[in-house]
Structures are given as C-alpha cells and as structure tokens.
Design a protein around this motif. Structure first.
Motif, PDB file in Angstrom:
ATOM      1  N   TRP A   9       0.833  -1.209   0.000  1.00 12.59           N
ATOM      2  CA  TRP A   9       0.000   0.000   0.000  1.00 12.59           C
ATOM      3  C   TRP A   9       0.866   1.257   0.000  1.00 12.59           C
TER       4      TRP A   9
ATOM      5  N   GLY B  73       1.295   3.693  -3.166  1.00 16.30           N
ATOM      6  CA  GLY B  73       0.939   5.085  -2.905  1.00 16.30           C
ATOM      7  C   GLY B  73       2.108   6.013  -3.196  1.00 16.30           C
TER       8      GLY B  73
ATOM      9  N   TYR C   3      -9.281   2.400  -9.882  1.00 18.12           N
ATOM     10  CA  TYR C   3      -9.153   1.222  -9.018  1.00 18.12           C
ATOM     11  C   TYR C   3     -10.191   0.131  -9.285  1.00 18.12           C
TER      12      TYR C   3
ATOM     13  N   ASN D 154      -5.257  -4.147  -1.842  1.00 20.17           N
ATOM     14  CA  ASN D 154      -4.713  -2.819  -2.128  1.00 20.17           C
ATOM     15  C   ASN D 154      -5.587  -2.049  -3.098  1.00 20.17           C
TER      16      ASN D 154
ATOM     17  N   LEU E 230      -6.492   1.552  -1.638  1.00 19.93           N
ATOM     18  CA  LEU E 230      -5.738   2.656  -2.240  1.00 19.93           C
ATOM     19  C   LEU E 230      -6.585   3.896  -2.559  1.00 19.93           C
TER      20      LEU E 230
END
Length: 531
Positions: free
Chosen positions: A46, A50, A84, A279, A283
């Motif tokens: 993560w 990121g 996502y 994730n 995210l």
C-alpha cells in the motif's frame, strides 16, 4: 533548511539500510533487486504503490492546474476514483500468471502470451519511453523546492544545479545498492509526511485566509478576470465546451494509470494475489488526499501567490504558498514531503525501466544465455543510465517542454493496454494485429500532439484535439487507444483468414487464478529461466 536536510538525511540512511531489510539468501537475481523478492505484504504494498502513484509532480502539478484554470484541473480526482475498480478486474490475473511463469515485466507477459518478440519489445520500449520524462519531472519537483529554498538558482550552470546533482547522486547510489527495497522502505516516511502536510494545509491555511468562503471568492474573482492571452482566466465550474475534454481525459488517464511499468512493478512485488486485491480496495484513500491536494491551488490564489507577476510559473504555486503561509520549520517539513515524494517514485520508475531493458531488450536480443547475476548487474547499470537521461532532460530542455512531454507519457503507455489487458482475458487477438494497432495508435497520437501549439511552445502544447468524426475536443490518448483497438479488431480475422502464424501461448487458463501456496506458484521458474 535544517528540517529539510534532516529528513533528506533520514531517507538517505534508510535507502542504504534497505539492502539489509528482508535480506535475500541470494540477491543476484532480478526478482530480488527489481521486485524486492516478490514478498511484500498488504501494508508495504500500500505504501509502495501510494508512493509510486502520488508523486512530487502530483503534489506540484495538480494544484498548479487548479491554480491556473480552476475546475478543469480537478480531472485527476475522478480518474483515480475510476482507475481502481477497473484494475481490480485484471491486476490480480496479471499477478497470478506472472508468479507462475516468473515474469518480471509486462512485456514478459506479452512475450509469453502471444509468442511475439516484436510485440514484446514494442511494449518494453514504449514503457521506457513513457517513463523517462516522468522521472525527469520528479527531478523538476526537487528543483522547484530547492529554488524556493534559495539553494542554487544563480552562478554558472554547475553551481546552479549542484544541489540537484547531489540529490540525484544519492538517489542513484541507494537505488543501485538496495533496488526496490529502498523506495519501499522510504515510502513509509514519504506517505506519512504527505498526509500530515495536506491535513495541516487544508485546515491551517484557510483559517489564516478567512475561511473557505473567502478562498473560493478570491478564486472566482481571478477566473472572472481576463487571462494573460485574452478570454476568461479559468472557471470555478466546468462549462459545456470543456466537459467532453474533461471526461475523456479522466477516463483515458484512468486506463493508463496501471499500464506504467513502475505501477506494474509495485503490483508484481506483492506477496500474494489477495494482497493485490486488498490494495485495490484501500488505495482510494489516496484519492481523498488528492482532492484535498487540488484545493491548494485555490488557497494559493487566495494567498496572492504570483499575483501581479508577469508570466508566473504556476508549478511554483504550492512551494511558494507553503513558504509564505507556514512557519519556517513546518515549511521545511512540507518541502521534505515534496522532495521525498520525488525520490520514491523516481527510484521505482528507474528500476522498472531497467527491468524492461534487461529482460526484454538485453536478454531477448543481445544475451539470451545471460545468468541471473549478469541480469541483475545490467539492470543496476541500466537504472543509472535512465536517471542520467532524466537528469539531462531536466538540465537541457525548457521546463515547459518537459511538462508537455510528460503529457505524452499517458498517451504512449495507453497504447500498450490492448495487448496487455486483452491478453489477460482472451487469446482472440492476433499478435500481428496487436502490433499494427500499437503502431497506428502511437503514430496518430504522437503526430497529433506534435501539431498542438500553445503560448509557451510550438509543439506538444496540450493533450486534447478534435476527435475525428465527432466534432468534439477530447483526450488524444483515448482517441489513439480507440484507433489502436479498432485496427487490432479488424486485422485479426483478416490475418486468421490468411493463416498468418499465431505464435505459441505458454500460459494456460489455471495460471490466471493461481494464488500464493498453489503448486504452480511454488514450482515457478526463476525469472532467468522464463521467456
């Protein structure tokens, strides 16, 4: 300056110590140096993704766009929201098949799926090409902070850029030493700083400016005034003429986001298929931060940053806002967030580009019998060369040109999506049709972007043009992608009718749903043994 240097020293030490973090039994394998051993858990992944996706350029450019044009600059917020759910559908499949066959890059998968060296090298070279200006712009972000701090910026070119050389050297050294483990470890510091700075900025600065009512009123006044080139300077609400451009730019950018080699590298470094899926679910928390980040553009307007300065560079809006509104010690924290926010993605990007060169150019065409240790050595050297190229890009080219070239990154990398994403679900497309579609999309997109002029440059002056046949202005990358897909779809049945060779597919259906612990994963070949 003291606070900024303290954080920079901290991440430098962490970068070099990262080679001892999760130390491998045998580090002379590309999947150890370039993918961190493929065993990162949910939280490490993560922070890594990121740190990879939300870069210094995001920190600087998104609010800069809002500062310059208003509502249109918010396109980055919906595109990260859209991305996502889309990638949730295919990234776990990419992880599984890559783990079973030891693939290190997206071009490895294309090579194995279609049995096409030509298509594989096209994907690899496109990835490297799209990544180079992106790395350069991380260095531009560092340079903006250094200029605002008053470091460099005068004297001959060497003295002026010496701090940037130092930052580049440190980045190159610990990336060479620790590989992907370095940015993965530093990402914890980077993301924590970003969250702290953003939360403080969107609460503290508006209080000093009289609240958000005053902030939006100041932005409305600025955008109502004539712009430097005539016409309105921007808008708080997006008018009808710009809505198609906004929508296509957001959707096209969402499709491109996880096509970049550095994002795929972060995904393939995950320890399990479930880690990837989790994730993609958590995210989007970064999208909230991005929305708050975009508001900094309005805060800079209300604070009077750049007001009355002819030709003010909007890319400096956020650094100057921080320097103007924060106490000096917290300005150091904020600048550290931007600077470290450049180091993390720059490291991952250079590693991803090095993986592509090593696996899909050097080993595929120059040294097919390269040992794992040789692959790793070449990748380390290639990562240095990529950074040198990016540094030269920053030093030699006009910064406005660099920013415009970065707009091409999304356009170019989006042309690899048909081969990569379609290949994860179907083998229907013919490899030569995919290669032809890629060539058409690249040629149309690059030529169209070349023909766009702006007040700052004669070529590559924007990312939108009229969509053929629709009469609407849309994102060039998405138009090129549609052409790419259409060419591949039309040529596939033609090539099959002509009995053109299909190429061998080394994958089977079960590979796309394999999970860590499955027999197929446990007996996966080392990367050096895979195509």
């Amino acid at each position: 300056m003291a606070v900024f240097l303290l954080f920079f020293a901290l991440v430098t030490v962490m970068g070099f110590l990262a080679s001892r973090w999760r130390r491998a039994d045998d580090a002379a394998h590309l999947h150890e140096w370039g993918l961190g051993g493929r065993n990162f858990g949910t939280w490490v992944t993560w922070f890594l993704l990121g740190g990879d996706l939300y870069t210094a350029y995001t920190f600087v450019a998104v609010p800069a766009a809002v500062y310059a044009v208003g509502a249109a600059g918010f396109f980055a917020v919906p595109y990260t929201i859209i991305a996502y759910p889309l990638v949730f559908l295919f990234l776990p499949r990419l992880w599984s098949v890559s783990r079973v066959h030891g693939y290190v890059t997206p071009a490895d998968f294309v090579r194995g799926r279609y049995g096409s060296r030509g298509l594989s090298v096209a994907v690899a070279l496109t990835g490297i090409l799209a990544t180079m200006p992106y790395i350069a712009l991380q260095l531009v972000g560092i340079q903006a902070v250094l200029d605002t701090l008053g470091v460099g910026g005068s004297g001959n070119w060497f003295v002026r850029d010496l701090p940037l050389f130092v930052a580049f050297g440190v980045l190159a050294a610990y990336t060479y030493s620790a590989g992907l483990r370095a940015p993965a470890l530093i990402a914890f510091v980077k993301d924590a700083l970003v969250y702290v700075v953003i939360v403080v900025a969107v609460v503290y600065i508006p209080l000093r400016l009289g609240g958000y009512g005053s902030v939006f009123a100041a932005a409305a006044r600025k955008f109502a005034a004539p712009g430097p080139h005539g016409g309105p300077g921007g808008s708080l609400l997006l008018g009808a003429p710009g809505q198609w451009t906004y929508a296509t730019l957001a959707f096209g950018s969402a499709l491109a986001l996880f096509m970049y080699p550095h994002t795929v590298t972060g995904v393939l470094a995950s320890g399990s298929r479930g880690t990837v899926r989790r994730n993609m679910a958590i995210l989007p928390a970064y999208s909230l931060v991005l929305g708050l980040l975009a508001l900094l553009g309005f805060l800079a307007i209300a604070a009077g940053v750049g007001a009355g300065v002819p030709g003010f560079n909007s890319q400096l809006a956020v650094p100057q806002l921080f320097a103007q509104m924060f106490p000096s010690w917290f300005t150091g924290v904020a600048f550290a967030a931007i600077g470290i926010g450049a180091l993390v993605p720059a490291a991952i990007m250079s590693i991803a580009a090095a993986n592509l060169f090593t696996r899909n150019v050097y080993r595929e065409f120059l040294r097919p019998d390269a040992t794992p240790a040789e692959e790793t050595k070449v990748a380390k050297l290639a990562s240095l060369l990529v950074k040198v190229g990016a540094l030269a890009f920053v030093l030699v080219m006009d910064k406005q040109a660099a920013i415009n070239f970065q707009l091409l990154g999304g356009l170019w990398i989006l042309q690899t999506a048909v081969a990569l994403v379609a290949g994860l679900f179907t083998r229907w497309f013919h490899r030569w049709a995919l290669l032809a579609g890629w060539a058409v999309g690249m040629a149309y997109g690059t030529w169209t972007a070349w023909g766009i002029a702006s007040p700052a440059t004669r070529h590559f002056g924007g990312n939108s043009a009229e969509v053929p046949g629709l009469g609407e202005t849309g994102y060039i990358g998405l138009t090129a992608f549609v052409l790419n897909l259409a060419v591949a779809a039309v040529l596939t049945p033609v090539l099959r009718a002509l009995r053109a060779p299909e190429g061998a597919d080394e994958t089977v259906r079960a590979d796309y749903s394999a999970e860590a612990g499955d027999e197929a994963v446990e007996r996966a070949p080392q990367p050096a043994a895979a195509h």
